[in-house]
Structure formats: C-alpha cells, structure tokens
Scaffold this active site. Structure first.
Site, PDB file in Angstrom:
ATOM      1  N   PRO A  34       3.987   9.843  -0.479  1.00 41.06           N
ATOM      2  CA  PRO A  34       4.885   9.063  -1.336  1.00 41.06           C
ATOM      3  C   PRO A  34       6.153   9.855  -1.666  1.00 41.06           C
ATOM      4  CG  PRO A  34       2.639   8.963  -2.143  1.00 41.06           C
ATOM      5  CD  PRO A  34       2.656   9.990  -1.061  1.00 41.06           C
ATOM      6  N   GLU A  35       7.285   9.167  -1.622  1.00 41.69           N
ATOM      7  CA  GLU A  35       8.563   9.789  -1.950  1.00 41.69           C
ATOM      8  C   GLU A  35       8.987   9.327  -3.345  1.00 41.69           C
ATOM      9  OE1 GLU A  35      11.373   9.423   1.297  1.00 41.69           O
ATOM     10  OE2 GLU A  35       9.773   9.547   2.784  1.00 41.69           O
ATOM     11  N   ARG A  82      -8.117  11.955   0.826  1.00 45.67           N
ATOM     12  CA  ARG A  82      -7.817  13.169   1.592  1.00 45.67           C
ATOM     13  C   ARG A  82      -7.670  14.409   0.707  1.00 45.67           C
ATOM     14  NH1 ARG A  82      -3.153  11.713   5.828  1.00 45.67           N
ATOM     15  NH2 ARG A  82      -3.863  13.688   6.732  1.00 45.67           N
ATOM     16  N   HIS A  95     -14.360   8.520  -4.012  1.00 47.19           N
ATOM     17  CA  HIS A  95     -13.050   9.186  -4.026  1.00 47.19           C
ATOM     18  C   HIS A  95     -12.284   9.002  -5.336  1.00 47.19           C
ATOM     19  CE1 HIS A  95     -13.843   9.964   0.130  1.00 47.19           C
ATOM     20  NE2 HIS A  95     -13.672   8.708   0.514  1.00 47.19           N
TER      21      HIS A  95
END
Length: 273
Positions: free
Chosen positions: A2-3, A111, A92
C-alpha cells in the site's frame, strides 16, 4: 505494498470509530509480525483512550492518552477491518482491538510483512521508521524549489529518486509512474537533468494524483481494502501503470514496461522524454 493513498484511506476510515474511544481489550495472537510485538503490548494498550489518528508516509499513528503512540505499518498484505457486531477472530488476525463504542478492529496480515510498535509520543519523530523521512508530498514543504535543490545532487534515475523516502515520504511505484507520465518525464532520465521548468508540473501532478486516489479509496490491485471492506477504485483510471502493450491515451503509441531496481516501470517512450 500500500502507498500513501491506500494508507490515508485506511486511517480516515478508522478515525470516526477509534478517535476518542477507549481500548477495552486487546488480543495479541502471535509473538511477532515483521518484528516482535513490543514488550507488554496488551498491558500498555488496554484501558487507554485513543486521542487522535494520523498518517506519516506509509504509517498509521494512533496517539494514546498514556503518552505513547501506536504505529501501524500494513506491509504487503496487511488489512485493518471494522466490525460493528460481535466478532470471532479469523486466521491471520494477529491483533484484535475491542473498543468502548462496541466496535472491533482486526489487523489481518497473511504474509506478516507489516508491524505494530509503541513509542513515546514525545520522541515519535526520532523513531526508526520516521527519523530519515523527507517531507510529505501533500504538504507545503514539498515544492518545486525544494525538489530542485534535492535533484541537483542526484545522478540516479528520476523514478528511483522519487521513490527514496528520504526525498519525499509515502510515494510508491504506482503513483511515481503515473506522475512522471503526466509530466512527460522519462523515468530513466537522470534526476539532475530534470529541468527546473519541469518541476512545477511534476509537483502538481504528484499532489493531484494523490488527492484523486485518496478520494477514490486508493488502488486495489491485490490486497488493499478500506476498513469497511470496500475495494479502492483508482486503478480504473491508471494511465500507464499495468498497461504494457496498450495504447497511450495521448499519442496511441504502446506503453512500455521495464525494470528499475527490481520494480516494474511503465511509460510511454513517445510522450516521456
């Protein structure tokens, strides 16, 4: 990863359900993400009131009434979701926050490239995540004059320089590709060779792109979701990113793809010089 627009969208989504409310309980479901959770993580958070939320670069900051701030980085696949009903943690869900307004917030990261940290608010600017960061691209400090001074000493490709977080904080691959296209600047051009006369257009393009992307909820390519579960929509307006082989919207020449430091770069060889 994500930016800035995606992180800003998440922060804005969390603001109305977290700011001013107390953390009644905190659930930590593993010892580490990218880095270990802080010592006594649950103890330091339970009972605290969230005074404010903000964003710095690609990080979300939650200011607490204890004099500490919680720092959240989403990594590659991190998602923060809001639940208004009773919630049972899923696979998760590495951290779960239950608030005094009945809302539950989950941090899910398959991840585990993200991280959560705690830091004294007083010395937050000196935290390892922040102390080398450049100005925010949407701030008054990010100007053509500032960029001109920086670029004079940079011989690397302009794309790589704009991705350097010490030059400008929060920009990532997608929005740099798009901004360079809008500014007609080839991504491989040495940064020091970008003319001062081109910089106002580049700075304006960066600011406009980011604001439009935030308004669209960011770009969902794979993992990004807004806290309410909705996708971002800015990817539908990409001019070059992910469009290799397709025609340029300006000149109809094909968009090209190349590698810069292991990252895909998309550009028009006709419009960008």
């Amino acid at each position: 990863m994500p930016e800035l627009p995606e992180v800003e969208t998440v922060m804005q989504g969390l603001m109305p359900v977290m700011k001013g409310f107390q953390l009644l309980s905190v659930e930590q479901n593993r010892p580490n993400l990218r880095y270990p959770f802080p010592e006594k993580f649950v103890e330091r958070l339970e009972g605290r009131i969230i005074l404010d939320l903000s964003r710095r670069a690609k990080y979300i900051i939650m200011t607490l009434d204890s004099g500490e701030s919680m720092i959240l980085h989403l990594g590659m696949s991190g998602r923060v979701q809001i639940f208004h009903e009773e919630y049972i943690p899923k696979t998760h869900d590495h951290a779960v926050f239950r608030l005094s307004n009945g809302v539950t917030i989950s941090y899910n990261d398959a991840r585990r490239f993200g991280f959560i940290d705690l830091c004294s608010t007083e010395v937050l600017a000196r935290h390892k995540a922040f102390h080398k960061l450049g100005p925010e691209p949407l701030s008054d400090q990010f100007t053509a004059a500032y960029l001109s001074t920086i670029l004079k000493a940079k011989s690397g490709p302009i794309k790589s320089v704009l991705l350097d977080q010490s030059v400008v904080a929060g920009l990532g691959n997608i929005y740099v590709c798009e901004a360079l296209y809008m500014s007609h600047i080839h991504p491989s051009r040495p940064a020091k060779d970008v003319k001062p006369s081109e910089l106002p257009t580049l700075v304006t393009a960066i600011k406009e792109l980011l604001l439009k992307a935030i308004a669209a909820g960011g770009s969902t390519l794979k993992d990004h979701q807004q806290p309410n579960g909705e996708m971002g929509y800015f990817q539908h307006t990409f001019q070059v990113y992910g469009r290799a082989g397709k025609p340029c919207h300006i000149c109809l020449a094909p968009i090209w793809r190349m590698q810069h430091a292991g990252r895909s770069t998309f550009y028009c060889s006709s419009c960008q010089i």
